[in-house]
Structure formats: structure tokens, C-alpha cells
Design an enzyme around this catalytic site. Structure first.
Site, short mmCIF file in Angstrom:
data_model
loop_
_atom_site.label_atom_id
_atom_site.label_comp_id
_atom_site.label_asym_id
_atom_site.label_seq_id
_atom_site.Cartn_x
_atom_site.Cartn_y
_atom_site.Cartn_z
N SER A 197 -4.78 0.02 -11.73
CA SER A 197 -3.40 -0.06 -11.29
C SER A 197 -2.39 0.42 -12.33
O SER A 197 -2.27 1.60 -12.58
CB SER A 197 -3.09 -1.48 -10.83
OG SER A 197 -1.91 -1.50 -10.09
N LYS A 250 -7.16 2.05 -7.99
CA LYS A 250 -6.32 1.23 -7.11
C LYS A 250 -5.00 1.96 -6.90
O LYS A 250 -4.19 2.08 -7.80
CB LYS A 250 -6.07 -0.14 -7.76
CG LYS A 250 -4.99 -0.97 -7.07
CD LYS A 250 -5.40 -1.37 -5.66
CE LYS A 250 -4.40 -2.35 -5.06
NZ LYS A 250 -3.09 -1.73 -4.78
N GLN A 294 1.50 -3.04 -2.37
CA GLN A 294 1.72 -4.21 -1.53
C GLN A 294 3.08 -4.84 -1.81
O GLN A 294 3.59 -4.74 -2.92
CB GLN A 294 0.64 -5.27 -1.75
CG GLN A 294 -0.71 -4.95 -1.14
CD GLN A 294 -1.45 -3.88 -1.88
OE1 GLN A 294 -1.48 -3.87 -3.10
NE2 GLN A 294 -2.07 -2.97 -1.14
#
Length: 483
Positions: A314, A339, A343
């Protein structure tokens, strides 16, 4: 940067402790860039007519009433409603979209504590499996031997099948001094490992620096273990101290770093990446891409090399991607986690929320690394003993035995310089001689058998070898990139 929107970009990871979801990526966006209100989310569902919506809700209400009146046992309305929401989210088949009740939501919002009680590892759902992204440096999880990509199959003897990351975290977290038993499946082992971990206070210290030498030059080294609220400030302070020592290059180590606050990695990138390209792009459902730039006009006077591995996820991938694709800096190590979705935690009226996947993030060149990761410029595999498994002794290992534990012991002995002649799991005479030699050097009763005391000493010596940076091949290669 004032009055910016707060957007949750989760790396689907969960820190196993009282702090809950530390490791979620917090992104701050300029006002007016995107509208994340509940009304906006609802208006996006233009494919659903009001009539269809009414019919669907009536159907759900009929099912609710039918179950409450006719099911063989009493079921609360709250339980049924929560189950309906979980069912809707579950139909998305997206491990990063999760419904959180009030308790889970509170742990999510309290996720940036400076310390917590737990084991200090971060987990994720990947292809339906509960896996470890990375243990935190010096945490109980790391000391117990948990590794990135380990799959958790049971917690305190109970299967984790069907659990999301929040439910699994609730089972693992606990008070300092208490013990949790975790059963894991690890690549390369035919049988699961059972690991007992004593929970402890885990401080979230995220930045470590050092001055190293390469061909007579000063090379700065900064390790970032996660991106929390104070990470960028600590990075700036320690980078300034290194620069005062006239460094000729900088190594940024994000191996095993599962992510954190994007505002933190953003503030770091503002110092070291120019605005010739966007440091990240956000892709909306419509296909529109929103680029973000640092505003920096001049790059550092020295080169930068980034250390990455399969535990880098991430925010770490955003940093690595920006440094490589904008400035052409070298990446050393192994391919990253992968990733690349975004969200947001959308609050519901009862203080619960739904963490919903809403966007994709792309690298400066527009690459979507989700499920693929970022490949290093120079791929370097660590010595085999860096991936050594723990010995799970049920009996003393001795001559003429043949099993997986013997294989592990042989690998350890070979790594420490005691020649076993083989690593196939058969305890032959040469293996016995190697054990005796090890025991003699380490002042252990010389029996040629591997009991608990010998096994413990073997593991201690392996850990010591791993911690010796001379054996860190990835670091050594990184240092040579400045030649």
C-alpha cells in the site's frame, strides 16, 4: 493543505492488538475534489430505479418478518439486520469491503495509538485466506517467528474459516501477558505450525536511521516500518541529521512495511520527489483519473535506493512506485505485496460503518499494481536461513530419524557453517557429527541429539545471523548501487 477531506484507504490489514486497524491508509484530499457524502454514494446508483429499490426493500422486510415470526428459535431484529448488511457486502466478493459494527468501528477509528497490547502483526484477507502481511519490528509476533505470507488457519484451536479481519483480530488481541495460540500454514512445510505468543505492549516506533559506509562514502539509511502520524516528522528530522554528515546517497528501507497513513507518505514524498509526474493517481468508477503532485521542483543532490519485499504494501508501494517511476531510483529486493484499491469508511446511523472499495490507485505512469505488486530493479533473494522455519519438537531428534524437523535443523546447521552433508530430513552420521560440533562450540552437553535446549540455541544463533547486517544481501547490494 488545510481543511482537507479525510478518506480511508485501507490496505486490508489489521494490527493484531487493542489498537485495532493500525495500518489502514488515511488519505487527505483537497476540498471539493471528490464528494464522499452518503447522498453522493446513493446518487451513483443510477441503474436502480426508485420502483426497483422499493420492491427490493419490501422483499427484505418480508424476509425479516417471516424469519422473526416463523423460525424455530427467537432471533433478534438487530441480528437479522446486521446479517443482511454483511450478506450484501459479502456478495461483492471483495475482501477489502467490510461491514463493521460499533465495536469494530471504534477499534478502526482508534487505530493510530502510539502503543497497544497485542502481538504486533498485520493480517489481511487474500484469495479467501487469512494471511500475515508482516510482523512489526521487535514485536512478539516477530520474536515468535511469524513471517510475511504465513496463513492463519486457527486461533486458540478454533478455525478462522468465514472470519473477516476484524473478527480475527478480536480473537487474537488481548491483555499484556496473556497467551494466544495460532496455527499457521507456511510455504515449504507439509504440516501446519503451532505458535504460542505472549501478548505484550507494542510501541509504534516507525523510523530508524543509521549512517553506513560504501566505498569510503557516507550513505544514509532510513528504515520506515509503517506510516503513522509522526512518521513524516521523524523522517524529516533524521534525514536532516544524516544530510549534515554529507551523505552521498540514501537508502530507504520499507521491507515488511504494510502501509499506514497516506498523508504521512505524502509528506515524505514532498521532500524527495519532484512534480514532473503525479506521485499517485486515483481512478474513479467512471474511469476518470485524478493526479496528485508534490510541487517539488528540484530533486535531492544525491541518489536514493529503496529496499522492498513481499511485505511492502500500500503506502510503501506508493512510495516505491513514485521514487522509481518519477526519479528513476533503484529498487532492490523482492516483488511487493500488491494492494491497489481504495476504501472509505462510510458511517451508518448507529455508529457502525461500511468500509467500501470505491477507487483504484495508480502509479505515476498509470500502472495498477493490485495483485501484481512492484518488481524490483535489482532482484535479490536473502540467504535461505532468513526464511528458516521454527523447530516444532515433539521428541528429541536423533540418529536414523527421518522427518521435517530434521530437515529444518539441517538447514540451520548448514547456514551456521556446520556441514551436515545433506538437507533431506534423514539424520545420518554426518548430521550427528555436525550437531556434536555445534554443541561443543556452544557449551551444550555433547550428545549428538537435538533436544529442546539444542533447538533453542540453534534458533537463537539463526536470529543473531539474520540481525547481522553483513548477512543482509539486499542491504549489501543496495549499498553497492552508489558506486
Amino acid at each position: 493543505m488545510k481543511n482537507r477531506w479525510l478518506v480511508i484507504i485501507s490496505i486490508c490489514s489489521l494490527l493484531l492488538g487493542a489498537a485495532g486497524t493500525y495500518g489502514s491508509l488515511l488519505w487527505i484530499l483537497p476540498p471539493g475534489t471528490m464528494d464522499f457524502s452518503k447522498e453522493k454514494v446513493e446518487s451513483n446508483q443510477d441503474a436502480i430505479t426508485e420502483r426497483e429499490r422499493t420492491q427490493g426493500l419490501n422483499k427484505v422486510e418480508d424476509a425479516l418478518e417471516l424469519i422473526q415470526k416463523s423460525y424455530v428459535e427467537d432471533v433478534s431484529q438487530e441480528q437479522l439486520i446486521q446479517g443482511a448488511i454483511q450478506g450484501m457486502v459479502g456478495t461483492l466478493q471483495d475482501p477489502y469491503s467490510v461491514y463493521m459494527d460499533e465495536d469494530a468501528s471504534e477499534r478502526f477509528n482508534d487505530s493510530l495509538d502510539s502503543s497497544f497490547d497485542g502481538i504486533g502483526a498485520q493480517i489481511a484477507i487474500q484469495e479467501g485466506k487469512l494471511i500475515i502481511i508482516s510482523p512489526i519490528k521487535n514485536s512478539p509476533a516477530e520474536k515468535a517467528g511469524l513471517k510475511a505470507k504465513d496463513q492463519i488457519i486457527s486461533i486458540d484451536g478454533q478455525s478462522v474459516e468465514g472470519l473477516d479481519v476484524y473478527e480475527a483480530s478480536k480473537k487474537i488481541r488481548g491483555e499484556k501477558g496473556s497467551i494466544v495460540k495460532i496455527e499457521i500454514v507456511r510455504t515449504g512445510l507439509s504440516k501446519p505450525l503451532n505458535v504460542e505468543i505472549t501478548r505484550d505492549k507494542v510501541p509504534v516506533l516507525t523510523v530508524f536511521s543509521d549512517l553506513k559506509k560504501s566505498y569510503g562514502e557516507n550513505i544514509g539509511f532510513i528504515q520506515i516500518t509503517s506510516f503513522s502520524q509522526g512518521t513524516a516528522k521523524d523522517f524529516s528530522t533524521q534525514l536532516r541529521k544524516l544530510e549534515e554528515q554529507n551523505i552521498s546517497g540514501l537508502i530507504i528501507d520499507v521491507r515488511g512495511n504494510p502501509g499506514g497513513m497516506l498523508s504521512s507518505v505524502e509528506d515524505i514524498l514532498f521532500q524527495i520527489v519532484t512534480d514532473s509526474k503525479p506521485y499517485v493517481q486515483i481512478k474513479e468508477r467512471s474511469g476518470k483519473k485524478n493526479p496528485y503532485f508534490t510541487g517539488l521542483k528540484e530533486k535531492k543532490s544525491y541518489p536514493i535506493t529503496v529496499l522492498i519485499d513481499e511485505g511492502s504494501a500500500s503506502a510503501s508501494e506508493i512510495l516505491a512506485g513514485a521514487l522509481h517511476e518519477i526519479e528513476g531510483y533503484t529498487l532492490v529486493g523482492k516483488k511487493t505485496f500488491g494492494k491497489g484499491t481504495v476504501q472509505q469508511a462510510l458511517p451508518l446511523d448507529d455508529r457502525s460503518n461500511i468500509k467500501l472499495t470505491m477507487f483504484k490507485w495508480l502509479t505515476p505512469n498509470g500502472n495498477w499494481i493490485h495483485g501484481k505488486g512492484i518488481k524490483p530493479t535489482i532482484e535479490v533473494e536473502q540467504p535461505a536461513y532468513f526464511h528458516a522455519h521454527s523447530l516444532q519438537l515433539e521428541e528429541t531428534l536423533a540418529h536414523d530419524m527421518n522427518n521435517e524437523n530434521v530437515t529444518i535443523a539441517q538447514e540451520m546447521l548448514m547456514a551456521l557453517g556446520y556441514g551436515t552433508g545433506r538437507q533431506d530430513g534423514y539424520f545420518d552420521e554426518q548430521t550427528e557429527r555436525a550437531v556434536k560440533a555445534f554443541q561443543s562450540i556452544k557449551n551444550i552437553p555433547v550428545t549428538g541429539r537435538i533436544d529442546e535446549k539444542t533447538a533453542l540455541k540453534l534458533e537463537e544463533e539463526i536470529i543473531s545471523a539474520i540481525q547481522d547486517e553483513k548477512n543482509d544481501l539486499q542491504l549489501q547490494v543496495a549499498l553497492k548501487t552508489f558506486r
